[in-house]
Design a protein around this motif. Structure first.
Motif, PDB file in Angstrom:
ATOM      1  N   TRP A 131       0.825  -1.207   0.000  1.00 60.13           N
ATOM      2  CA  TRP A 131       0.000   0.000   0.000  1.00 60.13           C
ATOM      3  C   TRP A 131       0.860   1.258   0.000  1.00 60.13           C
ATOM      4  O   TRP A 131       0.595   2.194  -0.733  1.00 60.13           O
ATOM      5  CB  TRP A 131      -0.900   0.011   1.240  1.00 60.13           C
ATOM      6  CG  TRP A 131      -2.182  -0.721   1.045  1.00 60.13           C
ATOM      7  CD1 TRP A 131      -2.814  -0.988  -0.133  1.00 60.13           C
ATOM      8  CD2 TRP A 131      -3.012  -1.277   2.069  1.00 60.13           C
ATOM      9  NE1 TRP A 131      -3.983  -1.672   0.105  1.00 60.13           N
ATOM     10  CE2 TRP A 131      -4.125  -1.856   1.431  1.00 60.13           C
ATOM     11  CE3 TRP A 131      -2.916  -1.333   3.465  1.00 60.13           C
ATOM     12  CZ2 TRP A 131      -5.148  -2.487   2.149  1.00 60.13           C
ATOM     13  CZ3 TRP A 131      -3.931  -1.959   4.173  1.00 60.13           C
ATOM     14  CH2 TRP A 131      -5.034  -2.531   3.521  1.00 60.13           C
ATOM     15  N   GLY A 133       3.868   1.648  -1.000  1.00 60.58           N
ATOM     16  CA  GLY A 133       4.522   1.816  -2.298  1.00 60.58           C
ATOM     17  C   GLY A 133       3.562   2.416  -3.318  1.00 60.58           C
ATOM     18  O   GLY A 133       3.876   3.403  -3.986  1.00 60.58           O
ATOM     19  N   TYR A 134       2.376   1.823  -3.385  1.00 58.72           N
ATOM     20  CA  TYR A 134       1.361   2.331  -4.316  1.00 58.72           C
ATOM     21  C   TYR A 134       0.978   3.774  -3.979  1.00 58.72           C
ATOM     22  O   TYR A 134       0.807   4.602  -4.860  1.00 58.72           O
ATOM     23  CB  TYR A 134       0.111   1.452  -4.265  1.00 58.72           C
ATOM     24  CG  TYR A 134       0.242   0.121  -4.978  1.00 58.72           C
ATOM     25  CD1 TYR A 134       1.252  -0.102  -5.900  1.00 58.72           C
ATOM     26  CD2 TYR A 134      -0.662  -0.909  -4.721  1.00 58.72           C
ATOM     27  CE1 TYR A 134       1.366  -1.322  -6.549  1.00 58.72           C
ATOM     28  CE2 TYR A 134      -0.548  -2.140  -5.368  1.00 58.72           C
ATOM     29  CZ  TYR A 134       0.462  -2.339  -6.277  1.00 58.72           C
ATOM     30  OH  TYR A 134       0.573  -3.537  -6.920  1.00 58.72           O
ATOM     31  N   ALA A 135       0.837   4.031  -2.680  1.00 58.72           N
ATOM     32  CA  ALA A 135       0.394   5.367  -2.261  1.00 58.72           C
ATOM     33  C   ALA A 135       1.391   6.437  -2.680  1.00 58.72           C
ATOM     34  O   ALA A 135       1.029   7.599  -2.876  1.00 58.72           O
ATOM     35  CB  ALA A 135       0.174   5.406  -0.753  1.00 58.72           C
ATOM     36  N   LEU A 136       2.659   6.052  -2.823  1.00 59.51           N
ATOM     37  CA  LEU A 136       3.664   7.022  -3.273  1.00 59.51           C
ATOM     38  C   LEU A 136       3.674   7.168  -4.790  1.00 59.51           C
ATOM     39  O   LEU A 136       4.454   7.926  -5.339  1.00 59.51           O
ATOM     40  CB  LEU A 136       5.051   6.594  -2.792  1.00 59.51           C
ATOM     41  CG  LEU A 136       5.331   6.829  -1.311  1.00 59.51           C
ATOM     42  CD1 LEU A 136       6.559   6.038  -0.866  1.00 59.51           C
ATOM     43  CD2 LEU A 136       5.546   8.312  -1.036  1.00 59.51           C
ATOM     44  N   GLY A 137       2.817   6.399  -5.457  1.00 63.17           N
ATOM     45  CA  GLY A 137       2.740   6.515  -6.912  1.00 63.17           C
ATOM     46  C   GLY A 137       3.586   5.498  -7.649  1.00 63.17           C
ATOM     47  O   GLY A 137       3.671   5.520  -8.872  1.00 63.17           O
ATOM     48  N   LEU A 138       4.251   4.604  -6.904  1.00 63.46           N
ATOM     49  CA  LEU A 138       5.030   3.558  -7.578  1.00 63.46           C
ATOM     50  C   LEU A 138       4.052   2.597  -8.249  1.00 63.46           C
ATOM     51  O   LEU A 138       2.979   2.326  -7.719  1.00 63.46           O
ATOM     52  CB  LEU A 138       5.881   2.789  -6.557  1.00 63.46           C
ATOM     53  CG  LEU A 138       6.963   3.580  -5.815  1.00 63.46           C
ATOM     54  CD1 LEU A 138       7.548   2.749  -4.675  1.00 63.46           C
ATOM     55  CD2 LEU A 138       8.081   4.009  -6.751  1.00 63.46           C
ATOM     56  N   ASN A 139       4.441   2.072  -9.414  1.00 65.49           N
ATOM     57  CA  ASN A 139       3.562   1.117 -10.077  1.00 65.49           C
ATOM     58  C   ASN A 139       3.867  -0.304  -9.576  1.00 65.49           C
ATOM     59  O   ASN A 139       4.712  -0.496  -8.712  1.00 65.49           O
ATOM     60  CB  ASN A 139       3.683   1.225 -11.600  1.00 65.49           C
ATOM     61  CG  ASN A 139       5.090   0.901 -12.096  1.00 65.49           C
ATOM     62  OD1 ASN A 139       5.802   0.100 -11.499  1.00 65.49           O
ATOM     63  ND2 ASN A 139       5.498   1.533 -13.188  1.00 65.49           N
ATOM     64  N   GLN A 142       7.578  -1.421  -9.948  1.00 66.22           N
ATOM     65  CA  GLN A 142       8.462  -0.672  -9.047  1.00 66.22           C
ATOM     66  C   GLN A 142       8.251  -1.099  -7.598  1.00 66.22           C
ATOM     67  O   GLN A 142       9.211  -1.260  -6.837  1.00 66.22           O
ATOM     68  CB  GLN A 142       8.192   0.835  -9.191  1.00 66.22           C
ATOM     69  CG  GLN A 142       8.630   1.398 -10.531  1.00 66.22           C
ATOM     70  CD  GLN A 142       8.110   2.812 -10.754  1.00 66.22           C
ATOM     71  OE1 GLN A 142       7.025   3.172 -10.280  1.00 66.22           O
ATOM     72  NE2 GLN A 142       8.870   3.615 -11.471  1.00 66.22           N
ATOM     73  N   HIS A 146      11.405  -2.740  -5.839  1.00 66.85           N
ATOM     74  CA  HIS A 146      12.132  -1.968  -4.830  1.00 66.85           C
ATOM     75  C   HIS A 146      11.706  -2.287  -3.407  1.00 66.85           C
ATOM     76  O   HIS A 146      12.472  -2.088  -2.470  1.00 66.85           O
ATOM     77  CB  HIS A 146      11.935  -0.465  -5.071  1.00 66.85           C
ATOM     78  CG  HIS A 146      12.565   0.020  -6.342  1.00 66.85           C
ATOM     79  ND1 HIS A 146      13.923   0.121  -6.497  1.00 66.85           N
ATOM     80  CD2 HIS A 146      12.024   0.405  -7.516  1.00 66.85           C
ATOM     81  CE1 HIS A 146      14.193   0.560  -7.723  1.00 66.85           C
ATOM     82  NE2 HIS A 146      13.055   0.727  -8.364  1.00 66.85           N
TER      83      HIS A 146
END
Lengths: 229, 242
Positions: A131, A133-139, A142, A146
């Motif tokens: 979540w 990661g996604y919330a930071l805009g990573l797809n 990524q 990462h």
């Protein structure tokens, strides 16, 4: 043990290790690398939200885990030349050599096991990490590359290595396609000189020493990881 | 800025959100409260598409979150989110936590990202800890880093999902202070929290949820004055007089 000929072992060491063990180690390391990469992709597919992907990966893993390894080795050895010929549009099967045949086999076969390990590893990473990661805009890629996979890999490192020790032992099965791995080399000399006791005993000791030291290493690693977490 | 219309969500047969509608305008601070299991965390996660929903629409700056064609990563990059369990990346240093998304998502170069990240780290008072790993920090410190990380993306709005409920009591204030300051600077914020002191201090509106429904959606003064529903009254008396 009176007739045990130590000289038989010492005089053949260059061949046993220089040819046989090199083959075994190369096969183990490359199959491990390939198997982990392919297995990780399979694990990602298995956990995918697309039913088709998870179905394909699940089918593959179950298939590989339900067939004896020896059979897979045979199967690829005889089949790969035909597939290769078909890809290159040649009329005759193209032999790929025992090493590459074995490498493909072990990569494909071990991937099924590494897949299950990495699947558990991915699931061991908290949902919130994905979540965030996604919330930071990573797809998806990524976030996987990462955030999730490095943690999954770290959590599963001891299990991955344990599986690799099993792989190391399993590579000896390539004797069925007459490859000169460590056991194959020992076996060839044993039959040539009729020194079966010396050669097979020595081979057993070598496999034991290597596998056992590696598993001790894994144990220490495990303790270290437990401290970090 | 954020507009929700009749948002409903089901887990199988169980409905977790029931026709939730509300708006958050620019610069507004909205506190969402309610008993546990009332759907408030789920609601806030629908705003940036972390929780999919089956019915209704959510517009963020005019972009429809639920639309399959929407580039969700792009929407999310513009909205900061802070989680209950901080969710810093444990295998990266604090500094790397702050720069990763700036570089990978916004395409900033390392130097730019570091400057920005460290400025924000300084702002939450943790510049000295930049080389540490999250596991070496206290909960309150981790949450402040998480806020700095979210701010590093220059978000137009911030979502907070129970940012202080996993913290030891003595660490709650250091996090709330950062949030209060942020609110006073005019950040658009949606905050799921039980910290009614925070709500009184900076919220413009309070939403009270129960069983997946928005029961009250009132200006702060009215909510703390006399909420209309009995459920909200009960909740308030429990939370204020314990």
């Amino acid at each position: 043990m009176a007739g045990f000929d130590w000289g038989e072992i010492t005089s053949n060491l260059p061949y046993l290790f220089g040819v046989g063990m090199v083959f075994t180690v190369k096969l183990t390391v490359l199959s491990m690398a390939g198997g982990i990469v392919f297995g990780t992709l399979l694990a990602m597919m298995r956990l995918s939200h697309f039913p088709v992907l998870s179905w394909i990966a699940g089918g593959y893993v179950n298939l590989m885990r339900s067939i004896p390894l020896v059979l897979v080795i045979f199967w690829f050895f005889f089949l790969v030349p035909y597939i290769w010929a078909w890809i290159l549009r040649e009329a005759r099967p193209i032999p790929v050599g025992t090493f590459y045949s074995a490498l493909i086999t072990f990569t494909m076969f071990e991937a099924a096991y590494y897949c299950e390990i990495m699947r558990a590893g991915i699931q061991s990473v908290a949902r919130g990490q994905v979540w965030s990661g996604y919330a930071l805009g990573l797809n998806y890629w990524q976030t996987m590359g990462h955030i999730v996979l490095p943690q999954a890999f770290r959590n599963m490192l001891p299990v991955l290595l344990t599986q690799t020790i099993i792989l190391f032992q399993d590579t000896s099965l390539v004797y069925v396609i007459s490859a000169t791995d460590f056991l194959g080399a020992a076996s060839k000399i044993a039959n040539r000189d009729y020194r079966l006791v010396e050669m097979y005993s020595f081979a057993a000791v070598v496999y034991f020493v290597i596998s056992f030291s590696l598993s001790l290493l894994v144990k220490r690693l495990q303790a270290k990881i437990a401290v970090i977490r | 800025m954020i507009s929700m219309r009749d948002v409903s969500k089901w887990y199988g047969a169980f409905q977790v959100l029931k026709d939730c509608s509300t708006d958050v305008s620019k610069g507004e601070v909205v506190v969402v409260c309610g008993p546990s299991g009332s759907g408030k965390s789920t609601l806030i996660k629908t705003v940036n598409g972390l929780e999919p929903f089956q019915k209704g629409t959510i517009l963020v700056n005019g972009v429809s979150v639920g639309d399959a064609k929407t580039n969700l990563s792009k929407v999310r990059a513009g909205i900061g989110m802070v989680f209950q369990n901080f969710e810093l990346f444990p295998h990266m240093s604090v500094e790397k936590n702050l720069t990763l998304a700036q570089v990978k998502v916004l395409g900033r170069n390392e130097e730019e990202a570091r400057t920005k990240g460290l400025k924000l780290l300084d702002r939450v008072g943790l510049l000295a800890h930049k080389a540490k790993f999250p596991g070496q920090l206290s909960g309150g410190q981790q949450q402040r880093v998480a806020i700095a990380r979210a701010l590093s993306m220059d978000p137009v709005a911030m979502l907070f999902d129970e940012p202080t409920s996993a913290l030891d009591p003595e660490m709650i204030n250091e996090v709330l202070d950062v949030m209060v300051e942020l609110a006073r600077e005019g950040m658009t914020m949606m905050v799921v929290t039980h910290e009614m002191g925070f709500a009184r201090k900076v919220a413009h509106r309070v939403i009270f949820m129960d069983q997946g429904q928005i029961v009250e959606d009132l200006p702060k003064e009215e909510f703390f004055g006399k909420p209309r529903s009995e459920r909200a009254q009960q909740f308030l008396s429990k939370i204020l007089h314990h």
